[in-house]
Design an enzyme around this catalytic site. Structure first.
Site, short mmCIF file in Angstrom:
data_model
loop_
_atom_site.label_atom_id
_atom_site.label_comp_id
_atom_site.label_asym_id
_atom_site.label_seq_id
_atom_site.Cartn_x
_atom_site.Cartn_y
_atom_site.Cartn_z
N GLU A 81 0.88 -1.03 0.02
CA GLU A 81 -0.08 0.01 -0.03
C GLU A 81 0.91 1.50 -0.21
O GLU A 81 1.86 1.34 0.59
CB GLU A 81 -0.84 0.03 1.28
CG GLU A 81 -1.78 1.23 1.32
CD GLU A 81 -2.44 0.98 2.77
OE1 GLU A 81 -3.80 1.75 2.67
OE2 GLU A 81 -2.11 0.71 3.72
N LYS A 180 -10.53 0.76 -0.91
CA LYS A 180 -10.48 0.43 0.39
C LYS A 180 -11.61 0.96 1.41
O LYS A 180 -11.76 2.03 1.19
CB LYS A 180 -8.94 1.02 0.97
CG LYS A 180 -8.78 0.77 2.45
CD LYS A 180 -7.28 1.42 2.86
CE LYS A 180 -7.07 1.16 4.32
NZ LYS A 180 -5.76 1.73 4.62
N CYS A 217 -4.57 -3.39 4.35
CA CYS A 217 -4.16 -2.96 5.59
C CYS A 217 -5.23 -2.80 6.70
O CYS A 217 -5.73 -3.83 7.22
CB CYS A 217 -3.60 -1.41 5.44
SG CYS A 217 -2.58 -0.92 6.68
#
Length: 550
Positions: A81, A180, A217
């Site tokens: 990321e 995300k 993440c």
């Protein structure tokens, strides 16, 4: 002759079917721990050409590592990321020159490598050509800018900006685009949350070596999309770009990601940024039975590292069982002596702890409805070091530090020093070896992730198992001294809209946050537009608590 021709046609058909229709039993996965080259001016709006030139410094490294991975037989490679443009942008406008409009592969078939060079798709074209020229799947993280003029909830600048993972197949075709969902604190300054403007996307892609799911993440802490990808969409492998800042004792990147893979029974390709000066390190290739390969390197200056290993296409996923405690694991009231319990803080939560001191013992500690039991044997040579304190801890409740969600955790850990108040604080060195350990708990949640971390932040390789009964079992102990062994339970069913920080407006940075004081300093620097490098920022501020999954 006709028979020979027929035989030839059938033979060719069988060969084609074997190559193209029968799934492989194993594949070779690669992740790259990337020593990020940060752009200099993240506090102001730059030209598109400056943004492209800055990203090209990282792209060149991606291209080199992709070639090496393919030469070593990799079928897929994952990059971190923020690996192309970094983080710490002061505003939406400052980040915008680094973004591109990424089409939805569910609606449009597109191969950017087959397009001519164009400034507005240059990042996608480079990634596509990396995949096509090396005959390999490429997973990378970049920014997506989508025009939203005239649509509900459209920002004043007329576009949605998403933190985005893209996947290109071995022909260079875009096969997956994931926005995300669970944004970390600072990201909300520059990115939009998909579910607030469209919907959560559950992104999968199918290959000759299994079905893959994608998330990023901070997503790993939440049920959506991570858990549903495994339970509802039947993925075999997770690809996981991350920018993860470590915080002991429970949230080292390699520790938690390997635990999630074991707990969910999937493969997990985790690529992290390599910036140890701000505690960003730890990438790995993990299977349903444990770590296959990983790196955790705190050396400065940072250097990148490529990890490649083989994984089963269909990992042996154990179906979740209804949580029941067998008679042997039930906690008897006589085993639990509250007078021996002390309290200490771990990641903002007040755990009940019980000190362990004997070489061989069964210990129990409870908190609310959770009781934890550890049966262990400590090597007599050497025995527990006189300057080391170990404790068994339990926490069952609402986590409230910089976010709210329910946890059920059993943990056996080395305390930072000989004081009870140090139990739960970070420490990296240990000298005490456990030659046998069984850790169990009366968790009410089925979502339990087994963590083991050894001295010097190393993982235990093939030394313990996570049983269908949710036991962490090390029959022969560990080869190195133990820092932490834990059953990390995440109780999603007790989460509600009211206590979910992603919907209630409360700031959540559970997997990746810094102390409040440091956040204030960092935010101030960014907002007033000072161009301060990461090294100088870290040198002039003390990070004291928590972790950052940027």
């Amino acid at each position: 002759m006709a028979i020979l021709k027929l035989f030839y046609v059938c033979f060719i058909g069988i060969v084609y079917y074997t190559r193209h229709c029968v799934a492989k039993k194993q594949f070779r996965g690669a992740v790259y721990a990337h020593a990020l080259v940060l752009p200099d001016f993240r506090n102001q709006t730059v030209s598109r050409q400056y943004a492209l030139d800055s990203m090209q410094k990282n792209m060149i490294i991606f291209e080199e590592q992709t070639k090496i991975a393919k030469l070593k037989g990799a079928d897929i490679i994952v990059f971190p990321e923020d690996g192309l443009y970094g983080f710490g942008y002061a505003s939406r406008e400052a980040l915008y020159p680094y973004l591109e409009m990424i089409p939805d592969p569910k609606k449009t078939s597109w191969n950017p490598c087959m397009e001519g060079p164009a400034e507005d798709i240059m990042v996608q074209r480079n990634l596509s050509c990396m995949a096509r020229n090396n005959n390999i799947y490429v997973v990378a993280n970049m920014g997506d800018a989508q025009d939203c003029k005239g649509k509900p909830k459209c920002p004043p600048d007329g576009r949605w900006q998403f933190n985005t993972d893209v996947v290109f197949d071995s022909n260079g075709t875009l096969v997956a685009r994931y926005h995300k969902e669970n944004l970390f604190l600072f990201e909300t300054r520059a990115f939009d949350t998909p579910s607030k403007v469209e919907k959560i996307d559950f992104i999968t892609f199918d290959t000759m070596f299994g079905r893959f799911g994608v998330f990023t993440c901070f997503d790993v802490l939440f049920k959506e999309p991570a858990i549903s990808l495994v339970e509802k969409y039947d993925v075999d492998t997770i690809v996981f770009p991350t920018a993860w800042m470590n915080m002991l004792p429970l949230f080292s990147a390699v520790e938690f990601h390997s635990a999630w893979a074991m707990g969910m029974g999937v493969n997990y390709l985790a690529a992290n940024i390599q910036l140890p000066q701000i505690r960003m390190t730890g990438s790995g290739v993990y299977s349903a039975t444990g770590a296959r390969d990983y790196m955790f390197n705190e050396s400065v200056p940072a250097t990148g590292q490529l990890l490649i290993t083989d994984l089963d296409v269909n990992p042996k996923r154990k179906p979740f069982k209804e949580v029941k405690n067998s008679p042997s694991n039930e906690i008897k009231s006589s085993e639990y002596k509250s007078s021996e319990v002390f309290k200490s803080q771990l990641f903002g939560d007040m755990f009940n702890f019980k000190q362990i001191s004997k070489e061989e013992e069964i210990n129990t500690v409870c908190h609310n409805k959770l009781c934890c039991k550890a049966k262990y044997y400590i090597s007599a040579n050497p025995s527990m070091a006189s300057d080391e304190l170990y404790a068994l801890g339990a926490f069952d409740g609402l986590h409230t530090l910089e976010g709210q969600y329910y946890l059920q955790i059993c943990v056996l850990l080395k305390c930072a020093n000989l004081s009870h108040s140090s139990c739960g604080q970070p420490t990296t060195q240990a000298n005490t070896k456990f030659t046998n350990l069984t850790l169990t708990g009366t968790h009410s949640t089925q979502y339990i992730f087994p963590e083991v971390l050894l001295t010097n932040n190393q993982l235990s390789m093939n030394e313990f198992e996570f049983t269908p009964e949710k036991e962490l079992l090390a029959r022969s102990g560990f080869s190195q001294p133990l820092l932490t062994a834990a059953l990390f339970g995440r109780d999603y069913d007790r989460d509600t809209e009211d206590n979910n920080p992603l919907t209630s407006g409360t700031t959540n940075c559970a997997f990746g946050c810094m102390s409040f004081g440091f956040l204030v300093v960092l935010t101030t620097f960014v907002v007033i537009g000072l161009n301060i490098g990461i090294e100088s920022l870290v040198n002039n501020a003390t990070i004291t608590d928590n972790i950052v999954c940027k």
